[in-house]
Design an enzyme around this catalytic site. Structure first.
Site, mmCIF file in Angstrom:
data_model
loop_
_atom_site.group_PDB
_atom_site.id
_atom_site.type_symbol
_atom_site.label_atom_id
_atom_site.label_comp_id
_atom_site.label_asym_id
_atom_site.label_seq_id
_atom_site.Cartn_x
_atom_site.Cartn_y
_atom_site.Cartn_z
ATOM 1 N N LEU A 32 0.830 -1.213 0.000
ATOM 2 C CA LEU A 32 0.000 0.000 0.000
ATOM 3 C C LEU A 32 0.865 1.264 0.000
ATOM 4 O O LEU A 32 0.340 2.374 -0.058
ATOM 5 C CB LEU A 32 -0.909 0.016 1.234
ATOM 6 N N SER A 33 2.190 1.086 0.049
ATOM 7 C CA SER A 33 3.065 2.258 0.123
ATOM 8 C C SER A 33 2.946 3.173 -1.100
ATOM 9 O O SER A 33 2.922 4.403 -0.942
ATOM 10 C CB SER A 33 4.518 1.832 0.332
ATOM 11 N N THR A 78 11.369 -3.438 1.541
ATOM 12 C CA THR A 78 10.543 -4.322 2.356
ATOM 13 C C THR A 78 11.008 -5.760 2.183
ATOM 14 O O THR A 78 12.076 -6.018 1.603
ATOM 15 C CB THR A 78 9.037 -4.087 2.069
ATOM 16 N N LYS A 82 15.454 -6.260 3.594
ATOM 17 C CA LYS A 82 15.828 -5.235 4.585
ATOM 18 C C LYS A 82 17.232 -5.421 5.158
ATOM 19 O O LYS A 82 17.857 -4.456 5.598
ATOM 20 C CB LYS A 82 14.803 -5.195 5.725
ATOM 21 N N ASP A 118 10.900 1.812 10.618
ATOM 22 C CA ASP A 118 9.969 0.902 11.307
ATOM 23 C C ASP A 118 10.046 1.110 12.814
ATOM 24 O O ASP A 118 9.026 1.024 13.512
ATOM 25 C CB ASP A 118 10.319 -0.560 11.004
ATOM 26 N N GLY A 142 7.260 -14.047 18.433
ATOM 27 C CA GLY A 142 8.122 -14.159 17.253
ATOM 28 C C GLY A 142 9.456 -13.486 17.498
ATOM 29 O O GLY A 142 9.567 -12.579 18.344
ATOM 30 N N GLY A 145 13.168 -10.740 11.960
ATOM 31 C CA GLY A 145 13.698 -9.402 11.710
ATOM 32 C C GLY A 145 12.781 -8.305 12.243
ATOM 33 O O GLY A 145 13.243 -7.322 12.829
ATOM 34 N N ASN A 166 8.924 -17.542 21.363
ATOM 35 C CA ASN A 166 9.187 -18.000 19.989
ATOM 36 C C ASN A 166 9.197 -19.516 19.909
ATOM 37 O O ASN A 166 9.507 -20.197 20.874
ATOM 38 C CB ASN A 166 10.541 -17.439 19.515
ATOM 39 N N LEU A 236 1.798 -6.455 13.815
ATOM 40 C CA LEU A 236 2.602 -5.697 12.850
ATOM 41 C C LEU A 236 2.077 -5.880 11.430
ATOM 42 O O LEU A 236 2.297 -5.031 10.571
ATOM 43 C CB LEU A 236 4.066 -6.138 12.904
ATOM 44 N N GLY A 259 -1.600 -3.434 11.725
ATOM 45 C CA GLY A 259 -0.356 -3.127 11.036
ATOM 46 C C GLY A 259 -0.437 -1.919 10.118
ATOM 47 O O GLY A 259 0.602 -1.355 9.749
#
Ligand code: ATR
Length: 296
Positions: A32-33, A78, A82, A118, A142, A145, A166, A236, A259
């Site tokens: 959506l960026s 993204t 990254k 972020d 989790g 990254g 995790n 997120l 998110g």
């Protein structure tokens, strides 16, 4: 004709003067960026355009070099690039180094600067929801990254304790090692914590950084009702409707952050890096489907 109207007239199309901002991702078609940044460029009458690129993993170095070669303003980065872009940059910010992740690259006079929006975006999304990390006890689900950036933001924000739950303990231990100087505030546990009633009763924020259930199926076994009624649940990730994690939180009537709010706030910080201008945050929020009510 007003300045805005003159600019609006020009922004209908791409001209010889138009500057390019991009995003590198794979996949990138769901992002959506482009919608969010192009709406912001139009609102400010900027002669910029934001376009998606999908480099192959083995060509990511050439793609980064192309930012300079083609004179792009910069790009967002993204999944899954990254970390991969880092060795190809001239400068990497402290935040990006701590998160081991660059999501924004800007060309400044031929030098490529990598940053991570972020981390401040996550903190800004929490702040916008009226949540302060200082002194809070948090559960992060989790240890990939994305989790690393979140843990960094929470420790920076003064959280009292961050527990990382995790599936693979060694991955979580690796994440905790990256914050060894803050060892007293970070703890690693298995997924059993997600059904540990006494433990969950002590949490004020639960962040899901996994993609479990996003492509179908249920979320992990998680006793959302064992958290206090005011415990904020932040996913997120986003998708049309609620994610499986947020569905559990909604069923328990806990406050939610999805998110898209993270996307909005990281995008706002990136917009400032690209343009040097104050981001039109309401325009950006509307462009990605966040209503004024959701932001209140
Ligand atoms: P990102 O960089 O976006 O955070 P990632 O590095 O692939 O993505 O991390 C994904 C996280 O989701 C990891 O913590 C992963 O757990 P493992 O460390 O055990 O791999 C977690 N995850 C993914 N699928 C999962 C599943 N089905 N059950 C439990 N955890 C899962």
């Amino acid at each position: 004709m007003t300045k805005r109207a003159r600019a609006g007239k020009r922004i209908g199309g791409i001209e010889g003067t138009t500057r390019v901002v991009g995003i590198f991702g794979d996949p990138v078609d769901h992002s959506l960026s482009p919608r969010m940044h192009n709406a912001a460029f139009r609102a400010l009458g900027l002669d910029y355009v934001y376009v998606p690129f999908r480099p192959a993993k083995q060509t990511i170095g050439a793609a980064v070099e192309a930012i300079r070669a083609l004179g792009l303003i910069g790009v967002n980065v993204t999944v899954p690039f990254k970390g991969d872009v880092i060795p190809h940059l001239d400068h990497v910010s402290e935040t990006a180094r701590a998160a081991a992740s660059v999501n924004t690259i800007v060309d400044r006079n031929g030098k490529l600067f990598g940053d991570n929006t972020d981390v401040p975006g996550f903190s800004a999304a929490l702040a916008a929801a009226g949540f302060r990390a200082r002194g809070k006890r948090v559960l992060v689900i989790g240890a990939g990254g994305a989790a690393r950036g979140v843990v960094h933001a929470l420790l920076e924000g003064g959280a009292a304790e961050v527990v990382v739950s995790n599936r693979t303990r060694s991955h979580a231990a690796g994440l905790a090692n990256a914050f060894a100087t803050d060892a007293a505030r970070i703890r690693v546990v298995t997924l059993d914590a997600l059904v540990d009633t006494a433990f969950l009763a002590t949490r004020q924020l639960v962040v899901n950084s996994t993609s479990v259930g996003l492509h179908g199926g249920d979320f992990l076994e998680y006793a959302a009702r064992s958290t206090p009624p005011t415990c904020v649940h932040f996913d997120l990730a986003y998708r049309e409707g609620l994610t499986p994690f947020l569905k559990l939180a909604r069923a328990a009537r806990r406050p939610l952050i999805d998110g898209r709010h993270m996307l909005l706030h990281q995008g706002a910080v990136a917009f400032r890096l690209f343009t040097g201008k104050k981001p039109p945050i309401d325009v950006m929020a509307r462009a990605i489907g966040i209503s004024a009510k959701d932001r209140a």
